[in-house]
Design a protein around this motif. Structure first.
Motif, PDB file in Angstrom:
ATOM      1  N   ASP A 418       9.123 -12.457  -3.775  1.00 37.95           N
ATOM      2  CA  ASP A 418       9.852 -12.569  -2.514  1.00 37.95           C
ATOM      3  C   ASP A 418       9.102 -11.748  -1.440  1.00 37.95           C
ATOM      4  O   ASP A 418       9.404 -10.582  -1.203  1.00 37.95           O
ATOM      5  CB  ASP A 418      11.279 -12.035  -2.727  1.00 37.95           C
ATOM      6  N   TYR A 419       8.111 -12.410  -0.830  1.00 41.85           N
ATOM      7  CA  TYR A 419       7.267 -11.675   0.129  1.00 41.85           C
ATOM      8  C   TYR A 419       8.010 -11.359   1.424  1.00 41.85           C
ATOM      9  O   TYR A 419       7.642 -10.411   2.127  1.00 41.85           O
ATOM     10  CB  TYR A 419       5.951 -12.428   0.380  1.00 41.85           C
ATOM     11  N   ASP A 420       9.063 -12.118   1.733  1.00 40.21           N
ATOM     12  CA  ASP A 420       9.851 -11.770   2.929  1.00 40.21           C
ATOM     13  C   ASP A 420      10.468 -10.398   2.744  1.00 40.21           C
ATOM     14  O   ASP A 420      10.517  -9.585   3.659  1.00 40.21           O
ATOM     15  CB  ASP A 420      10.974 -12.804   3.143  1.00 40.21           C
ATOM     16  N   PHE A 421      10.928 -10.147   1.503  1.00 37.30           N
ATOM     17  CA  PHE A 421      11.525  -8.843   1.209  1.00 37.30           C
ATOM     18  C   PHE A 421      10.449  -7.745   1.236  1.00 37.30           C
ATOM     19  O   PHE A 421      10.631  -6.681   1.803  1.00 37.30           O
ATOM     20  CB  PHE A 421      12.202  -8.900  -0.170  1.00 37.30           C
ATOM     21  N   LEU A 422       9.297  -8.055   0.629  1.00 39.07           N
ATOM     22  CA  LEU A 422       8.240  -7.034   0.522  1.00 39.07           C
ATOM     23  C   LEU A 422       7.645  -6.676   1.887  1.00 39.07           C
ATOM     24  O   LEU A 422       7.178  -5.559   2.098  1.00 39.07           O
ATOM     25  CB  LEU A 422       7.137  -7.524  -0.415  1.00 39.07           C
ATOM     26  N   ARG A 423       7.696  -7.660   2.784  1.00 44.86           N
ATOM     27  CA  ARG A 423       7.090  -7.444   4.105  1.00 44.86           C
ATOM     28  C   ARG A 423       7.716  -6.247   4.826  1.00 44.86           C
ATOM     29  O   ARG A 423       7.044  -5.509   5.529  1.00 44.86           O
ATOM     30  CB  ARG A 423       7.205  -8.712   4.948  1.00 44.86           C
ATOM     31  N   GLN A 424       9.007  -6.014   4.594  1.00 44.34           N
ATOM     32  CA  GLN A 424       9.660  -4.886   5.279  1.00 44.34           C
ATOM     33  C   GLN A 424       9.073  -3.536   4.852  1.00 44.34           C
ATOM     34  O   GLN A 424       9.258  -2.519   5.509  1.00 44.34           O
ATOM     35  CB  GLN A 424      11.172  -4.906   5.038  1.00 44.34           C
ATOM     36  N   PHE A 425       8.353  -3.534   3.706  1.00 38.34           N
ATOM     37  CA  PHE A 425       7.690  -2.300   3.278  1.00 38.34           C
ATOM     38  C   PHE A 425       6.208  -2.332   3.670  1.00 38.34           C
ATOM     39  O   PHE A 425       5.393  -1.575   3.146  1.00 38.34           O
ATOM     40  CB  PHE A 425       7.807  -2.123   1.765  1.00 38.34           C
ATOM     41  N   GLY A 426       5.870  -3.286   4.513  1.00 38.15           N
ATOM     42  CA  GLY A 426       4.486  -3.384   4.983  1.00 38.15           C
ATOM     43  C   GLY A 426       3.560  -4.037   3.962  1.00 38.15           C
ATOM     44  O   GLY A 426       2.340  -3.882   4.033  1.00 38.15           O
ATOM     45  N   ILE A 427       4.140  -4.742   2.983  1.00 38.90           N
ATOM     46  CA  ILE A 427       3.292  -5.359   1.956  1.00 38.90           C
ATOM     47  C   ILE A 427       2.897  -6.768   2.391  1.00 38.90           C
ATOM     48  O   ILE A 427       3.742  -7.612   2.686  1.00 38.90           O
ATOM     49  CB  ILE A 427       4.023  -5.388   0.596  1.00 38.90           C
ATOM     50  N   ASP A 428       1.602  -7.011   2.405  1.00 35.86           N
ATOM     51  CA  ASP A 428       1.084  -8.316   2.826  1.00 35.86           C
ATOM     52  C   ASP A 428       0.783  -9.162   1.578  1.00 35.86           C
ATOM     53  O   ASP A 428       0.241  -8.660   0.585  1.00 35.86           O
ATOM     54  CB  ASP A 428      -0.199  -8.068   3.647  1.00 35.86           C
ATOM     55  N   GLU A 429       1.159 -10.432   1.637  1.00 35.88           N
ATOM     56  CA  GLU A 429       1.084 -11.301   0.452  1.00 35.88           C
ATOM     57  C   GLU A 429      -0.312 -11.349  -0.177  1.00 35.88           C
ATOM     58  O   GLU A 429      -0.476 -11.085  -1.371  1.00 35.88           O
ATOM     59  CB  GLU A 429       1.564 -12.712   0.831  1.00 35.88           C
ATOM     60  N   VAL A 430      -1.311 -11.658   0.639  1.00 34.27           N
ATOM     61  CA  VAL A 430      -2.657 -11.841   0.078  1.00 34.27           C
ATOM     62  C   VAL A 430      -3.176 -10.537  -0.524  1.00 34.27           C
ATOM     63  O   VAL A 430      -3.670 -10.496  -1.663  1.00 34.27           O
ATOM     64  CB  VAL A 430      -3.623 -12.378   1.165  1.00 34.27           C
ATOM     65  N   ALA A 431      -3.017  -9.446   0.238  1.00 29.36           N
ATOM     66  CA  ALA A 431      -3.520  -8.150  -0.243  1.00 29.36           C
ATOM     67  C   ALA A 431      -2.766  -7.723  -1.498  1.00 29.36           C
ATOM     68  O   ALA A 431      -3.344  -7.159  -2.439  1.00 29.36           O
ATOM     69  CB  ALA A 431      -3.347  -7.100   0.854  1.00 29.36           C
ATOM     70  N   HIS A 432      -1.471  -8.038  -1.532  1.00 29.86           N
ATOM     71  CA  HIS A 432      -0.672  -7.607  -2.681  1.00 29.86           C
ATOM     72  C   HIS A 432      -1.046  -8.382  -3.945  1.00 29.86           C
ATOM     73  O   HIS A 432      -1.163  -7.800  -5.028  1.00 29.86           O
ATOM     74  CB  HIS A 432       0.822  -7.771  -2.380  1.00 29.86           C
TER      75      HIS A 432
END
Ligand code: GLC
Length: 658
Positions: A418-432
Motif C-alpha cells: 500500500d504505497y499510498d499509506f507508505l508515502r506519508q512516511f516519505g517512502i517512494d515506491e521505486v526506491a522502496h
C-alpha cells in the motif's frame, strides 16, 4: 477452549463418512431395484440444486454470450453435460457433497492446515505419495495443494502451468487413476486435496492448439489469433506484461502460419478466448472431470486474466466475475463439496470483489497476498506501521471472507504494498522496492537474506523476489558462516513469522520444506531446460530433502527446532476457538515501532499475539487490565499483559478465558 482432536475422534469421523457413503450407495442400489423410482433420489438432489441456480445461470450465460448466434443451444448443451457429470460422480463424493452442504462452514474454523508441494519434489510419483501420508499427518496437515500435475510438455511447461491435456497426468508422476486413488486415500484420512485449474490458457501442444495451428478455424476461434500485428499493437498499449524479462510482450508470432497469437504468460501458453461459449463449456467439463476424481479445492489459476478487451488492461474485467459466478453455481449444482480458491494476485481493492456478495458468491477462498508481501516488508524495515494498517483493514472485512494465509509459495514475492499509506512516511515506491530487494539479496549492510531477483526489468524497476522462508530469514546465510547466534536468531525470525501467519484469520498453508527450514536450491541454474535456467522461481522449488527431514526428531538440529515448534503452534491453533476465522480481530498500539500486537476475541476467549520484528530486544507497551493471561507457547500461567519486554524476533501468544 476447543478440544484437541485426537486420533480416535478422527477415526470415528472417518468411519462416519464411510458409513454415510455406504448409505448413499445403498439408497442408489435400492432405487435401481425398485421399478417405480429408479435413481429418483439422485435426480431430486440434482434438480433441486439446479432449480436454485437455473434462472441466474441462464441469465448470466445469455447476457455474456448475447452476440453468439445460438447462445441457448450452447446453454442447453451445458445443462445436459453437467447432469452427466453429476451422474458420473462417485458415490463417496456425492455423500461428501451432502455432508458439506449441511455444514457449509466446514472449512472456516481453525481445523484446516494446508501444505503445498510439487509431487515430483516431494514423493517422486503419485503412488509414492501415499507412503508419505503419515508424514503429512504427523505435520498436522489436512489440506494438500498438489502443484500442477497434468500433462505438460517438458521444456515448455512453466512448472506444469502449460497444460496439454486436462484429463491426463504427467507420465513421470503416474496416471489419472493414481490421482484418483490418492484423493480417495486422502479422504479416508480426513485430508482434502487442492489442484490447479489452469483456465486462462493451454499449452501450444494441447489438441485445440495443434488443430488451430494446422489452420482449423473452429479451433483458432478458441484462442486469440491475428493475421498481422495491428490488433496486438493496440492491445499492447494498455495491457501490462506479466513476465517482462522471461517472456516479454503479450503476443507471439507463429512464423509457420504467419499469424500472431495472444500469450499473456509464456509464448507456449496460448490464451483461451472465453468470448467463445464453446471454450467456457469445454473448460467447465474439464473442471468437473477433475472434481470427479476427488479434488476438493479447485485453484482458479490466474483468474483475473481470463477476459480480454481492447482498450483495457485485460485484468479483472466484469466478465471475469460473471464467469467465476457461473462456475461457482455449476460447482454447487454438481459437486457442492468443492471449494473454489481464486488466485488473484492483485492490489487489495481488486482482490476482495472475487468473493462476490453473500447472495451471489464467487470464490470461497482467496490468497492473502497483501499480508504476505507486507510481512516481508516488515522484516526488512523492522517497522510495523504498514502491517498494523493491513491487519486493521482485514479486521474490517466481513467474517465470511476466508483468506488463505501463507509466507511463501511456488511463485515470487511481488512488492504490491500500500504505497499510498507508505508515502506519508516519505517512502517512494521505486526506491522502496529496490531497498526490499537489496535487503533480501544481502546487499544492505547487516542483512542476511539470500534471495534472488525475479523478472528484474531495468525499465520497469519492478523486480520481484524468490527464495525459501529459511533462506530469506538468514538461516542459510548464518549456517554457511557457522555463526551459531546468527542461526538461532534466524530460526526465531522464521518461527515468529510462522506464528504470525498461523494466528491470522483464515486457512494457513505451509510451503513444503519450510516446516524443516529447507534452503534455496541452486541446481536449476544448470538445468538442461533453458526456460528453467532463466526462471529464478526454481530456487525455491527444490526437491524435498528427506534426509534432513529425518533430523526433525533430533532436538538440537535446525530442522527439529523449526518442525517441533511449528507443530506446537499448529496444535494450539486448532485447539482454541479464538483462532476460528469468525473471531473478532483488532490491533493494539505497542508504542514501539518494531513490535505488533494483534487481538483475537470471541465471547469466551481473548488472545493477544505479540510479535517483535527486530533483531534487538524491544518493548511492547500494551497495558491490558482485564486479568491475567496464559502464554500458550511456553505454557506460562498468570502472565501480565502489560509493558512486555520482547527478546529479538520473539513472539508471545497470550490467552485468557473471559
Ligand atoms: C499463476 C501461477 C504461476 C504461473 C502463472 C501462469 O500465476 O501461480 O506459477 O506461472 O499462473 O499460469
Amino acid at each position: 477452549m476447543g478440544k484437541l482432536e485426537n486420533k480416535e475422534d478422527k477415526t470415528k469421523k472417518m468411519k462416519k463418512t464411510k458409513k454415510t457413503a455406504a448409505k448413499t450407495v445403498k439408497v442408489v442400489k435400492k432405487a435401481k431395484t425398485k421399478t417405480e423410482k429408479p435413481a429418483v433420489v439422485n435426480e431430486n438432489v440434482f434438480s433441486q440444486r439446479l432449480h436454485k441456480h437455473y434462472d441466474e445461470l441462464k441469465w448470466l450465460y445469455c447476457e455474456l454470450y448475447q452476440d453468439d448466434k445460438q447462445p441457448l443451444v450452447h446453454f442447453d448443451e451445458l445443462m445436459k453435460k453437467i447432469k452427466e457429470f453429476y451422474i458420473a460422480r462417485p458415490n463417496y463424493l456425492k455423500a461428501l457433497d451432502i455432508e458439506r452442504e449441511q455444514q457449509p462452514d466446514w472449512y472456516k474454523g481453525n481445523k484446516l492446515l494446508g501444505m503445498m508441494m510439487y509431487v515430483n519434489c516431494f514423493s517422486g510419483t503419485l503412488k509414492n505419495f501415499e507412503k508419505r501420508l503419515p508424514y503429512i499427518q504427523e505435520s498436522n496437515v489436512n489440506y494438500l495443494h498438489l502443484m500442477p500435475l497434468l500433462s505438460s510438455p517438458k521444456g515448455k511447461s512453466d512448472g506444469g502451468y502449460a497444460v496439454a491435456d486436462f484429463r491426463s497426468v504427467q507420465e513421470d508422476l503416474g496416471t489419472m487413476k493414481d490421482l484418483e486413488n490418492l484423493a480417495e486415500k486422502c479422504h479416508e484420512n480426513g485430508i482434502s486435496v487442492c489442484l490447479d485449474f489452469v483456465m486462462n490458457h493451454t499449452s501450444d501442444e494441447h489438441e485445440w492448439a495443434r488443430k488451430a495451428r494446422s489452420g482449423d478455424k473452429e479451433y483458432q476461434d478458441r484462442y486469440f489469433f491475428f493475421d498481422d500485428y495491428s490488433m496486438p499493437e493496440l492491445f499492447e498499449r494498455d495491457c501490462p506484461q506479466v513476465f517482462p524479462t522471461t517472456a516479454p510482450g503479450n503476443f507471439t508470432y507463429l512464423s509457420d502460419i504467419n499469424k500472431f497469437v495472444m500469450t499473456t504468460f509464456y509464448p507456449y501458453q496460448w490464451d483461451l478466448d472465453y468470448r467463445n461459449p464453446v471454450v467456457f463449456n469445454e473448460m467447465v467439463y474439464n473442471m468437473l472431470f477433475l472434481v470427479n476424481q476427488g479434488i476438493d479445492i479447485i485453484r482458479l489459476d490466474a483468474v483475473p486474466y481470463i477476459w480480454k478487451q481492447l482498450g483495457t488492461n485485460c485484468r479483472n474485467l466484469p466478465q471475469v466475475h460473471t464467469i467465476v459466478r457461473m462456475m461457482r453455481m455449476i460447482s454447487e449444482i454438481v459437486s457442492p463439496a468443492v471449494l473454489l480458491l481464486g488466485e488473484v494476485v492483485m492490489a487489495p481493492d481488486k482482490v476482495v470483489p472475487y468473493f462476490g456478495t453473500p447472495e451471489k458468491p464467487e470464490c470461497h477462498m482467496l490468497y492473502n497476498v497483501t499480508t504476505m508481501a507486507t510481512t516481508w516488508h516488515t522484516v526488512a524495515t523492522r517497522d510495523t506501521a504498514l502491517i498494523k494498517h493491513q491487519m486493521d483493514i482485514l479486521s474490517s472485512l466481513p467474517k465470511q471472507y476466508i483468506f488463505q494465509n501463507y509466507l511463501r509459495c511456488h511463485d515470487d514475492i511481488g512488492w504490491g504494498l500500500d504505497y499510498d499509506f507508505l508515502r506519508q512516511f516519505g517512502i517512494d515506491e521505486v526506491a522502496h522496492k529496490k531497498y526490499l530487494n537489496d535487503f533480501f539479496t544481502g546487499k544492505v549492510p547487516g542483512s542476511f537474506g539470500i534471495g534472488e531477483l525475479y523478472n528484474d526489468d531495468e525499465r520497469l524497476k519492478d523486480a520481484r523476489l524468490c527464495g525459501t522462508t529459511a533462506s530469506l530469514c538468514g538461516i542459510e546465510y548464518y549456517d554457511k558462516l557457522k555463526d551459531k547466534d546468527g542461526i538461532e536468531r534466524s530460526i526465531q525470525l522464521d518461527l515468529m513469522l510462522h506464528a504470525f501467519m498461523l494466528s491470522q484469520s483464515g486457512i494457513p498453508v505451509i510451503y513444503s520444506g519450510d516446516e524443516i527450514g529447507q534452503y534455496n536450491d541452486y541446481s536449476y541454474k544448470e538445468d538442461e531446460d533453458a526456460d528453467k535456467r532463466a526462471d529464478s522461481r526454481y530456487v525455491h522449488r527444490g526437491v524435498f530433502n528427506w534426509r534432513k527431514a529425518g533430523r526433525r526428531k533430533i532436538k538440537t538440529a535446525i530442522q527439529a527446532k523449526i518442525y517441533q515448534n511449528l507443530a506446537k503452534m499448529e496444535k494450539i491453533r486448532s485447539s482454541y476457538d479464538v483462532f476460528k476465522a469468525d473471531a473478532d480481530m483488532y490491533t493494539l498500539p505497542t508504542w514501539e515501532k518494531s513490535t505488533l500486537a494483534v487481538v483475537r476475541e470471541t465471547a469466551q476467549e481473548r488472545f493477544i499475539g505479540l510479535y517483535n520484528f527486530s533483531e534487538n530486544e524491544q518493548m511492547a507497551w500494551i497495558n491490558e487490565t482485564d486479568g491475567l493471561y496464559t502464554e500458550l507457547l511456553t505454557d506460562t500461567k498468570d502472565f501480565k499483559a502489560a509493558g512486555i519486554k520482547m527478546a529479538p524476533y520473539s513472539c508471545l501468544w497470550l490467552w485468557r478465558k473471559k
